[in-house]
Design a protein around this motif. Structure first.
Motif: not given
Ligand code: GTP
Ligand code: MG
Length: 273
Positions: A15-16, A18-20, A23, A29, A31-33, A61-62
């Motif tokens: 799980d990434g 601090g991906f908030h 990102s 992008a 909600p989805n990149e 997600s991440d």
């Protein structure tokens, strides 16, 4: 020692960290990149190529979850070895492939992924785990689709959008998306609604609609020296495509219902408890 119980299915989830923030800093992008989703899947594919006891991986997600066969003796089933090796390979593959997926965006700082290993005693409990992750994908994506529609198209502030969605059920969000923005949520891309499933191709029975990736790149990228970004992508694409796709098949499907599992009984044997 930290050896995981014998005869249990093993899951390593990365799980990434601090991906908030990650990102935001990299202007993903909302909600989805799609480029990040592709990068996550490239990294996961690299992990599947390296660790042969992995049957499948599910990502959204991440995060990515890797499922190892219950009979595996890889690294003596040590949780710390499995988690640290899979977590670090995933992270390095993510960084390694960054410029291929984001050719015009610099990586601003080194990302990290945490990793944990958990044992599941039966196919049932393993499937419950995978269902939980896909349900999480669905709930978050529906919320995020509604939230970012309200903010980016409806002109609401983040706080106002949050207030508007407070206490709403899935049906309410579907209705809001349709009536206010003309979005039929069920027509949103499956990759966003269902997440990504990578299955070892040799275990598939049914004629599944594998996702045709235009350029699945990044594995075994040759030394390209001073080549331009375009050249790197081109070379890498050619080298990696055949190999990566022979190893695993990418699907965006329902893994909560029985259908996929009963049609492909060699992935998770249905009779094993
Ligand atoms: P920790 O995992 O606890 O370190 O925190 P985190 O910030 O990584 O949050 P978490 O793992 O719970 O959630 C992942 C976060 O990544 C989401 O809340 C989003 O903010 C962000 N994220 C993941 N995928 C995307 C994407 O495709 N687009 C955008 N804009 N953000 C994304
Ligand atoms: Mg995270």
């Amino acid at each position: 020692s930290d050896q995981l119980l014998p005869q249990c299915w093993l899951v390593v989830r990365v799980d990434g960290r601090g991906f908030h923030k990650f990102s935001e800093r990299h202007e993903f992008a909302k909600p989805n990149e799609p480029r990040c989703i592709r990068l996550m899947t490239l990294a996961a594919r690299r992990v599947l190529m390296e660790h042969r006891s992995i049957l499948l991986a599910y990502g959204q997600s991440d995060e990515y979850s890797f499922v190892l066969h219950k009979d595996t003796n890889a690294f003596n089933r040590r949780a710390s070895k499995l988690a640290s090796l899979i977590g670090s390979l995933f992270t390095s593959a993510f960084v390694f492939n960054w410029s291929i997926c984001f050719p015009d965006r610099r990586l601003l700082y080194p990302p990290a992924f945490d990793a944990r290993a958990v044992a599941y005693p039966s196919v049932r409990t393993l499937r419950d785990y995978l269902s939980w992750r896909q349900a999480d994908c669905h709930i978050n994506n529906l919320y995020n689709t509604a939230f970012w529609s309200l903010v980016l198209r409806g002109g609401l502030s983040a706080n106002q959008a949050q207030e508007r969605l407070k206490g709403t059920l899935a049906a309410d969000k579907n209705e809001l998306l349709f009536s206010q923005f003309g979005i039929n949520y069920n027509n949103e891309p499956e990759v966003y609604r269902k997440g990504s499933l990578l299955v070892r191709a040799s275990l598939l029975d049914s004629q599944v609609d594998a996702v045709a990736e235009e350029a699945s790149v990044g594995d075994n990228v040759p030394d390209v020296g001073e080549a331009s970004v375009e050249e790197v992508s081109e070379i890498a694409a050619k080298v990696a495509k055949a190999e990566a796709e022979s190893a695993s098949t990418l699907l965006h499907i329902d893994i909560i219902k029985d259908k996929f599992w009963t049609e492909n009984p060699r992935i998770l044997p249905l009779d094993s408890q």
